[in-house]
Scaffold this motif. Sequence first.
Motif, PDB file in Angstrom:
ATOM      1  N   VAL A 180      10.172 -21.444 -26.724  1.00  0.00           N
ATOM      2  CA  VAL A 180      10.962 -20.765 -27.752  1.00  0.00           C
ATOM      3  C   VAL A 180      10.132 -19.631 -28.335  1.00  0.00           C
ATOM      4  O   VAL A 180       8.891 -19.644 -28.274  1.00  0.00           O
ATOM      5  N   LEU A 181      10.803 -18.641 -28.905  1.00  0.00           N
ATOM      6  CA  LEU A 181      10.110 -17.524 -29.533  1.00  0.00           C
ATOM      7  C   LEU A 181       9.370 -18.015 -30.773  1.00  0.00           C
ATOM      8  O   LEU A 181       9.941 -18.700 -31.625  1.00  0.00           O
ATOM      9  N   ALA A 182       8.078 -17.655 -30.849  1.00  0.00           N
ATOM     10  CA  ALA A 182       7.268 -18.021 -32.011  1.00  0.00           C
ATOM     11  C   ALA A 182       6.952 -16.798 -32.871  1.00  0.00           C
ATOM     12  O   ALA A 182       7.076 -16.851 -34.096  1.00  0.00           O
ATOM     13  N   TRP A 183       6.499 -15.718 -32.248  1.00  0.00           N
ATOM     14  CA  TRP A 183       6.167 -14.483 -32.979  1.00  0.00           C
ATOM     15  C   TRP A 183       6.741 -13.297 -32.242  1.00  0.00           C
ATOM     16  O   TRP A 183       6.612 -13.181 -31.021  1.00  0.00           O
ATOM     17  N   ASP A 184       7.366 -12.382 -32.989  1.00  0.00           N
ATOM     18  CA  ASP A 184       7.985 -11.225 -32.355  1.00  0.00           C
ATOM     19  C   ASP A 184       6.936 -10.181 -31.971  1.00  0.00           C
ATOM     20  O   ASP A 184       5.758 -10.274 -32.352  1.00  0.00           O
ATOM     21  N   LEU A 185       7.365  -9.181 -31.208  1.00  0.00           N
ATOM     22  CA  LEU A 185       6.442  -8.197 -30.653  1.00  0.00           C
ATOM     23  C   LEU A 185       5.705  -7.386 -31.725  1.00  0.00           C
ATOM     24  O   LEU A 185       4.482  -7.202 -31.612  1.00  0.00           O
ATOM     25  N   PRO A 186       6.369  -6.873 -32.771  1.00  0.00           N
ATOM     26  CA  PRO A 186       5.620  -6.111 -33.784  1.00  0.00           C
ATOM     27  C   PRO A 186       4.515  -6.930 -34.455  1.00  0.00           C
ATOM     28  O   PRO A 186       3.433  -6.409 -34.735  1.00  0.00           O
ATOM     29  N   THR A 187       4.768  -8.212 -34.697  1.00  0.00           N
ATOM     30  CA  THR A 187       3.750  -9.070 -35.303  1.00  0.00           C
ATOM     31  C   THR A 187       2.547  -9.205 -34.384  1.00  0.00           C
ATOM     32  O   THR A 187       1.394  -9.100 -34.815  1.00  0.00           O
ATOM     33  N   ARG A 188       2.811  -9.407 -33.102  1.00  0.00           N
ATOM     34  CA  ARG A 188       1.724  -9.576 -32.137  1.00  0.00           C
ATOM     35  C   ARG A 188       0.951  -8.280 -31.932  1.00  0.00           C
ATOM     36  O   ARG A 188      -0.277  -8.279 -31.885  1.00  0.00           O
ATOM     37  N   LEU A 189       1.667  -7.168 -31.825  1.00  0.00           N
ATOM     38  CA  LEU A 189       0.989  -5.882 -31.664  1.00  0.00           C
ATOM     39  C   LEU A 189       0.118  -5.566 -32.868  1.00  0.00           C
ATOM     40  O   LEU A 189      -1.014  -5.075 -32.715  1.00  0.00           O
ATOM     41  N   ALA A 190       0.628  -5.833 -34.065  1.00  0.00           N
ATOM     42  CA  ALA A 190      -0.154  -5.568 -35.278  1.00  0.00           C
ATOM     43  C   ALA A 190      -1.430  -6.396 -35.296  1.00  0.00           C
ATOM     44  O   ALA A 190      -2.503  -5.900 -35.657  1.00  0.00           O
ATOM     45  N   LYS A 191      -1.321  -7.657 -34.878  1.00  0.00           N
ATOM     46  CA  LYS A 191      -2.498  -8.534 -34.872  1.00  0.00           C
ATOM     47  C   LYS A 191      -3.564  -8.021 -33.901  1.00  0.00           C
ATOM     48  O   LYS A 191      -4.741  -7.880 -34.270  1.00  0.00           O
ATOM     49  N   TRP A 192      -3.162  -7.737 -32.665  1.00  0.00           N
ATOM     50  CA  TRP A 192      -4.145  -7.343 -31.661  1.00  0.00           C
ATOM     51  C   TRP A 192      -4.683  -5.940 -31.910  1.00  0.00           C
ATOM     52  O   TRP A 192      -5.879  -5.669 -31.679  1.00  0.00           O
ATOM     53  N   LEU A 193      -3.846  -5.028 -32.402  1.00  0.00           N
ATOM     54  CA  LEU A 193      -4.328  -3.695 -32.744  1.00  0.00           C
ATOM     55  C   LEU A 193      -5.312  -3.744 -33.903  1.00  0.00           C
ATOM     56  O   LEU A 193      -6.332  -3.038 -33.907  1.00  0.00           O
ATOM     57  N   LEU A 194      -5.015  -4.593 -34.889  1.00  0.00           N
ATOM     58  CA  LEU A 194      -5.919  -4.724 -36.025  1.00  0.00           C
ATOM     59  C   LEU A 194      -7.257  -5.297 -35.583  1.00  0.00           C
ATOM     60  O   LEU A 194      -8.325  -4.823 -36.002  1.00  0.00           O
ATOM     61  N   ALA A 195      -7.220  -6.294 -34.701  1.00  0.00           N
ATOM     62  CA  ALA A 195      -8.460  -6.873 -34.178  1.00  0.00           C
ATOM     63  C   ALA A 195      -9.269  -5.821 -33.427  1.00  0.00           C
ATOM     64  O   ALA A 195     -10.497  -5.715 -33.592  1.00  0.00           O
ATOM     65  N   ALA A 196      -8.589  -5.015 -32.596  1.00  0.00           N
ATOM     66  CA  ALA A 196      -9.281  -3.977 -31.830  1.00  0.00           C
ATOM     67  C   ALA A 196      -9.875  -2.914 -32.740  1.00  0.00           C
ATOM     68  O   ALA A 196     -11.024  -2.481 -32.552  1.00  0.00           O
TER      69      ALA A 196
END
Length: 234
Positions: free
Chosen positions: A12-28
């Motif tokens: 099932v969907l847990a986290w949408d794409l903008p949430t995931r992109l924001a997380k990984w971009l912020l980490a980078a």
Amino acid sequence: MVRADTPAAASVLAWDLPTRLAKWLLAALVGLAFASKYYGDPAMVWHQWNGLAILVLVVFRLLWGVVGGSTARFAAFVRGPSALLGYVGGLLKGRPAHYLGHNPLGALVILGLLGLVAAQGLTGLFTTDDIIVYGPMTPVASDATMARASALHQQIYPFLLALIGLHVVANLAYSLFGRDNLVRAMITGRKPAAAYVDRAPATPGSVIAALTCLALAVAIVFGGIALAGGNPFP
């Protein structure tokens, strides 16, 4: 009708794409900011651009936490003391409650990371070495403000590193020994179909809302610096 053994029924969907992109971009970007502080950026130009991009992402995440997907909203995963104590008690007993989004303990870490990253970025706006580096807000800041901000910028750094380390270790441990692979879920956005405390599947936020939040975040950061009399372009 979807069979129980099909991929659609298995996850099932847990986290949408903008949430995931924001997380990984912020980490980078945080990683690049640390790297640019010590390697190949003596004038701190890229370091400052990293800081501004980080502030944009933090503001975006705050906005997205209001209008984003169901598991991205702060109202959905920031819970009170009783939920936190209940989760910790279950964790200590080896029977933690199963959440589709962030659990109550993870929510505290997320808030802490956002707060420390925001503080690091904001103090960086006023930081100077009085020789080469002048943050975007130094033209309108007093000597006392710049000195205090420069000191805080250095003091926040070890706490941010420690919390990042804790976050990484906790996610790896939960992925290896828990019921969910959190690292994979934050990449794919999906978790195994199961009985969760919060609603499953998650409801994604709209693309238009995400782009609007991003545009507002850029305007707030760069426009705010310009309106305050600073220099938003290092």
